[in-house]
Design an enzyme around this catalytic site. Structure first.
Site, PDB file in Angstrom:
ATOM      1  N   ASP A  34       0.840  -1.215  -0.048  1.00 14.50           N
ATOM      2  CA  ASP A  34       0.007   0.044   0.098  1.00 14.50           C
ATOM      3  C   ASP A  34       0.756   1.232  -0.108  1.00 14.50           C
ATOM      4  O   ASP A  34       0.548   2.154  -0.772  1.00 14.50           O
ATOM      5  CB  ASP A  34      -0.969  -0.053   1.178  1.00 14.50           C
ATOM      6  CG  ASP A  34      -1.869  -1.151   1.287  1.00 14.50           C
ATOM      7  OD1 ASP A  34      -3.031  -0.729   0.786  1.00 14.50           O
ATOM      8  OD2 ASP A  34      -1.523  -2.179   1.695  1.00 14.50           O
ATOM      9  N   THR A  56      -6.871  -4.622   0.217  1.00 18.26           N
ATOM     10  CA  THR A  56      -5.884  -5.151   0.909  1.00 18.26           C
ATOM     11  C   THR A  56      -6.089  -6.616   1.606  1.00 18.26           C
ATOM     12  O   THR A  56      -5.312  -7.417   1.518  1.00 18.26           O
ATOM     13  CB  THR A  56      -5.416  -4.244   1.845  1.00 18.26           C
ATOM     14  OG1 THR A  56      -5.130  -2.959   1.167  1.00 18.26           O
ATOM     15  CG2 THR A  56      -4.129  -4.471   2.566  1.00 18.26           C
TER      16      THR A  56
END
Length: 371
Positions: free
Chosen positions: A54, A151
């Site tokens: 990320d 995620t």
């Protein structure tokens, strides 16, 4: 702005998403090693995970956009910040982010992108991540980034997406979706089956992209360590009978009311079980004809964020599909970070006929729902 003036923006966006996707593939491979998640995955305030990928993707995209378009007036709206990464106890995590970023940027020239003269330091990386602090709005040009959408899917070795869009004066002008685990076999979308080919080959992964008003959406394969020379045009499915439609919905119940969508699809005669898929890969499935419907009816307290939809919406629409809220209105990307004023939920369809049937079914089913 006329579409032809977006050539540089489109080219840069597609190339940087290819580069970012390569970082994600390497990080995900490491996460799947025994005990490798220790220190490399953190929980945010809402208990959702955030990983090296990320922050790494956000740093890369921010740095490249600043190099190409200049950093002074660059507005980037993105999901992650540097707060937890800057803490003393996160020194090891910051080191892992730094390694991932510099490994990826060392290959930037293979993607036709600028490459730093020397490895970026942690200060440079935190600055690049922190640059993505715009809140968007109705005026001006804003890049919108979800560095790793889905995620949880990423951590589990399942579907996820790198999503980059460009918004100007509240309108989405272009969108790019990097889908490193997008399978050749449609059935693998919802069960996460491994699509790795023989040594040296890849049988999964793509980048999809589109420019507003072009009437075309495209897909390129992900290739190891470089930029592909070819692209395939995308077209939505021609199925307009709900009985034959494949429906996508979020995996997590917290993100959508599965009971309502089950009742809705049942009332329309949909026979197939829904494909529950992480991330904006659901939009990708609509755009390339692997599914006909994506529905999301979140809890009333949940506010949809622009980075979770902008890139996917323009790709689906340019591939021939339709995306609105559940009242049939276009999504409004001019209100800042959130999609304000949504009517109940979001519906993406492969065509207008199927979309109208769905909107009608929503109105018919709503009063008896528990939303």
């Amino acid at each position: 702005m006329a579409v032809e003036f977006l050539a540089r923006e489109m080219d840069t966006a597609v190339r940087v998403v290819h580069l970012a996707s390569s970082l994600c593939v390497k990080v995900q491979e490491k996460l799947r090693l025994p005990s490798s998640t220790n220190g490399h995955v953190k929980s945010k305030d809402d208990d959702s995970p955030v990983t090296v990928a990320d922050w790494g993707v956000q740093a890369i995209v921010s740095w490249v956009l600043a190099q190409v378009f200049g950093g002074q007036n660059l507005s980037i709206v993105a999901e992650e910040d540097t707060e937890s990464l800057s803490k003393a106890e996160s020194l090891g995590l910051l080191g892992a982010v730094s390694s991932a970023v510099n490994e990826a940027l060392s290959e930037a020239s293979k993607y036709g992108l600028p490459k730093p003269d020397k490895p970026l330091g942690t200060t440079d990386i935190l600055e690049a991540i922190g640059r993505c602090n715009s809140v968007g709005g109705p005026k001006g040009r804003h890049w919108v980034l979800d560095p790793v959408d889905g995620t949880l899917g990423f951590v589990r070795g399942d579907q996820y997406a790198v999503a980059l869009a460009l918004i100007e004066n509240g309108k989405v002008l272009l969108g790019v979706l990097g889908c490193p685990n997008y399978p050749l076999k449609k059935e693998c979308l919802s069960n996460g089956c491994n699509q790795s080919g023989a040594a040296g080959s890849v049988s999964k992964g793509c980048v999809m992209y589109a420019k507003r008003g072009s009437g075309q959406a495209w897909m390129q394969p992900l290739i190891t360590g470089g930029y592909p020379e070819s692209a395939t045009i995308l077209k939505v499915s021609s199925v307009d009978d709900p009985v034959l439609a494949t429906v996508c919905e979020p995996v997590e119940r917290a993100n959508s009311n599965h009971l309502f969508t089950a009742g809705l699809t049942n009332s329309m005669g949909v026979r197939k079980q829904p494909m529950r898929v992480y991330s904006m890969v659901k939009y990708a499935a609509i755009a390339c004809g692997d599914a006909e419907v994506f529905m999301k009816f979140a809890q009333s307290s949940y506010k949809e964020k622009i980075w979770d939809h902008a890139a996917g919406v323009v790709i689906v629409e340019e591939a021939g599909g339709v995306v609105t809220d559940a009242g049939g209105r276009n999504l409004d990307f001019s209100k800042g970070v959130y999609l304000e004023g949504l009517d109940r939920g979001i519906i993406a369809c492969s065509g207008q006929v199927l979309h109208e049937k769905l909107i009608g079914a929503v109105y018919a089913s709503w009063e008896s729902s528990s939303l």
